[in-house]
Design a protein around this motif. Structure first.
Motif, PDB file in Angstrom:
ATOM      1  N   HIS A  88       0.190   4.107   1.017  1.00  0.00           N
ATOM      2  CA  HIS A  88       0.023   5.004   2.149  1.00  0.00           C
ATOM      3  C   HIS A  88       1.189   4.810   3.116  1.00  0.00           C
ATOM      4  O   HIS A  88       2.116   5.598   3.122  1.00  0.00           O
ATOM      5  CB  HIS A  88      -1.336   4.759   2.840  1.00  0.00           C
ATOM      6  N   ARG A  89       1.209   3.709   3.881  1.00  0.00           N
ATOM      7  CA  ARG A  89       2.317   3.510   4.815  1.00  0.00           C
ATOM      8  C   ARG A  89       2.906   2.111   4.756  1.00  0.00           C
ATOM      9  O   ARG A  89       3.570   1.670   5.685  1.00  0.00           O
ATOM     10  CB  ARG A  89       1.886   3.884   6.234  1.00  0.00           C
ATOM     11  N   GLY A  90       2.641   1.401   3.658  1.00  0.00           N
ATOM     12  CA  GLY A  90       3.418   0.189   3.413  1.00  0.00           C
ATOM     13  C   GLY A  90       2.785  -1.122   3.824  1.00  0.00           C
ATOM     14  O   GLY A  90       3.435  -2.168   3.714  1.00  0.00           O
ATOM     15  N   TYR A  91       1.564  -1.104   4.288  1.00  0.00           N
ATOM     16  CA  TYR A  91       0.891  -2.359   4.651  1.00  0.00           C
ATOM     17  C   TYR A  91       0.803  -3.263   3.408  1.00  0.00           C
ATOM     18  O   TYR A  91       0.505  -2.788   2.312  1.00  0.00           O
ATOM     19  CB  TYR A  91      -0.516  -2.009   5.137  1.00  0.00           C
TER      20      TYR A  91
ATOM     21  N   CYS B 256      -6.951  -1.736   1.251  1.00  0.00           N
ATOM     22  CA  CYS B 256      -5.965  -1.962   2.298  1.00  0.00           C
ATOM     23  C   CYS B 256      -6.689  -2.040   3.649  1.00  0.00           C
ATOM     24  O   CYS B 256      -7.424  -1.117   4.015  1.00  0.00           O
ATOM     25  CB  CYS B 256      -4.936  -0.836   2.310  1.00  0.00           C
TER      26      CYS B 256
ATOM     27  N   TYR C 143      -5.649  -1.573   6.558  1.00  0.00           N
ATOM     28  CA  TYR C 143      -5.132  -0.730   7.645  1.00  0.00           C
ATOM     29  C   TYR C 143      -5.906   0.580   7.773  1.00  0.00           C
ATOM     30  O   TYR C 143      -6.407   0.911   8.845  1.00  0.00           O
ATOM     31  CB  TYR C 143      -3.642  -0.486   7.375  1.00  0.00           C
ATOM     32  N   HIS C 144      -6.037   1.346   6.664  1.00  0.00           N
ATOM     33  CA  HIS C 144      -6.766   2.620   6.719  1.00  0.00           C
ATOM     34  C   HIS C 144      -7.714   2.774   5.526  1.00  0.00           C
ATOM     35  O   HIS C 144      -8.130   3.875   5.197  1.00  0.00           O
ATOM     36  CB  HIS C 144      -5.807   3.815   6.740  1.00  0.00           C
ATOM     37  N   ALA C 145      -7.949   1.649   4.851  1.00  0.00           N
ATOM     38  CA  ALA C 145      -8.991   1.578   3.815  1.00  0.00           C
ATOM     39  C   ALA C 145      -8.673   2.321   2.528  1.00  0.00           C
ATOM     40  O   ALA C 145      -9.580   2.628   1.757  1.00  0.00           O
ATOM     41  CB  ALA C 145     -10.350   2.018   4.377  1.00  0.00           C
ATOM     42  N   TRP C 146      -7.406   2.649   2.270  1.00  0.00           N
ATOM     43  CA  TRP C 146      -7.102   3.118   0.917  1.00  0.00           C
ATOM     44  C   TRP C 146      -7.483   1.990  -0.051  1.00  0.00           C
ATOM     45  O   TRP C 146      -7.231   0.801   0.221  1.00  0.00           O
ATOM     46  CB  TRP C 146      -5.609   3.456   0.774  1.00  0.00           C
TER      47      TRP C 146
ATOM     48  N   CYS D  49       0.836  -1.191   0.000  1.00  0.00           N
ATOM     49  CA  CYS D  49       0.000   0.000   0.000  1.00  0.00           C
ATOM     50  C   CYS D  49       0.875   1.247   0.000  1.00  0.00           C
ATOM     51  O   CYS D  49       1.858   1.348   0.751  1.00  0.00           O
ATOM     52  CB  CYS D  49      -0.910  -0.015   1.233  1.00  0.00           C
TER      53      CYS D  49
HETATM   54 FE1  FES Z   1      -2.706   1.090   3.608  1.00  0.00          FE
HETATM   55 FE2  FES Z   1      -2.700   2.978   5.431  1.00  0.00          FE
HETATM   56  S1  FES Z   1      -1.133   1.555   4.992  1.00  0.00           S
HETATM   57  S2  FES Z   1      -4.254   2.483   4.031  1.00  0.00           S
END
Ligand code: FES
Length: 397
Positions: free
Chosen positions: A96-99, A113, A115-118, A94
């Protein structure tokens, strides 16, 4: 006696030069190229980030949204068919922050994703990023952010991708093998079953080498390989820059005829009598090895976890008409059960070889003419080792 020193990466690459060329003089590779964690780190860039990586057969993602996950050299990847029917290979990381969005095979309309739904389209484009405003404009995020996309080539239905933007196209490098496998129409086949075996205690190259040489088949597979004897093998050409190593193996009993201890399956339509009496054993390193028969194929995806651990996925391919046979489920069960008789002895042998390579007395062994594929494979490796250091950034956002 202390544990054997593997040697530096540079030393091992130098020593690997003794492993190519004429079968009368080529020696097996130095033990450290299999056992050294430092050398495996070197291979992540020199081999896995600069080569075409076999990921799956296109029949494994038949519908839009179907996806398959695999991690190679620390790169979590997704093979996904998009709404236009195209197969994309995306980073699963992802932006955003790598999930890692998913490490499972499955089917979904989009990638969300956890983690934060991106949320991303099947071709990687960002479509949603909740609660990012007012600090960020969603349209701008959509315009500029996507899951990185790898270059893809599909060869006879086999899906390859590369992390190297500068890698030469795959197809010309495998042109010699093309004619050998074309009659078997792998692209028309379907994967009917996959079996994954993790944590195999050997280096990925042990698996390729075992599959590539026919020397062991008369001994390790005694009683199960007589229909494809080692002395009928003809090795394929390996011109400079080749991307495939292959051999023809003549069969005593042709495809479609009963062979004791094996299920009898219909052969691929249109084969000549000669093609019905041939196996083709093919490697497109680093990840692909395939045993291609007149009635189907067994494709191996060989993925390293570390220097001394490997994950093997075995894919069973058949022509579409075979899948419609009334007794196909039973025939498939018999075919898969042969892993115990055919493949397990190979896996056990690889583990024993790896244990020997960790010894102070590990050899640089001389090779039989029935191991003529090994100097070819070593040449392929050496070409990558010597090209090491190139930047590998073959992804586009
Ligand atoms: Fe994927 Fe934040 S790491 S939405």
């Amino acid at each position: 006696m202390s544990a054997p020193a593997a040697g530096s990466v540079a030393d091992l690459c130098r020593q690997a030069h003794e492993s190519v060329g004429d079968i009368g003089s080529a020696r097996s590779l130095p033990a450290g190229v299999y056992t050294s964690p430092e050398f495996y780190e070197f291979e992540k860039n020199s081999v896995f980030r600069s080569s075409w990586l076999y990921l799956c057969h296109e029949s494994q993602v038949p519908e839009p949204g179907d996806h398959l996950a695999v991690t190679v050299a620390d790169e979590p990847l997704l093979v996904a068919r998009d709404h236009d029917g195209r197969i994309n290979v995306l980073s699963a990381v992802c932006q955003h922050r790598g999930y890692v969005i998913t490490d499972c095979d499955g089917s979904s309309k989009r990638f969300r994703c956890p983690y934060h739904a991106w949320t991303y389209e099947l071709d990687g484009r960002l479509v949603a990023a909740p609660s990012m405003g007012p600090a960020h404009d969603l349209d701008e995020l959509r315009r500029t952010i996507a899951l990185p996309k790898l270059r893809v080539e599909i060869w006879h239905g086999l899906v390859f991708a590369t992390l190297d933007a500068d890698a030469a196209p795959l197809a010309p490098t495998v042109a010699d093998a093309d004619a050998a496998i074309a009659p078997y129409r792998l692209g028309d086949m379907v994967v009917a079953e996959t079996v994954t075996i993790r944590d195999l205690p050997f280096n990925w190259k042990n698996m390729q080498e075992n599959a590539l040489e026919e020397y062991h088949t008369s001994y390790i597979h005694k009683g199960f390989h007589e229909n494809v004897p080692a002395d009928r093998v003809v090795h394929g050409a390996f011109p400079p820059g080749a991307g495939a190593v292959y051999r023809h193996a003549g069969m005593i009993i042709g495809g479609g005829e009963p062979v004791p201890g094996r299920p009898t399956l219909p052969v691929v339509e249109g084969l000549t009598e000669q093609e019905r009496h041939h196996f083709v054993f093919l490697a497109v390193p680093p990840l692909l090895f395939a045993a291609i028969r007149p009635d189907g194929a067994k494709v191996f995806r060989i993925v390293p976890q570390s220097a001394g651990l490997t994950t093997l996925t075995i894919q069973f391919l058949f022509p579409r008409p075979t899948l419609e046979l009334d007794d196909f489920d039973d025939l498939l069960r018999q075919q898969v059960a042969m892993i115990d008789t055919i493949d397990q002895p190979d896996l056990d042998s690889n583990a024993r070889v790896y244990a020997g390579l960790r010894s102070s007395f590990a050899p640089r062994g001389q090779l039989s003419p029935q191991e003529s594929s090994l100097p070819q494979f070593n040449r392929w490796l050496l070409d990558r080792y010597e090209g090491a250091g190139r930047p590998a950034a073959g992804v586009s956002a």
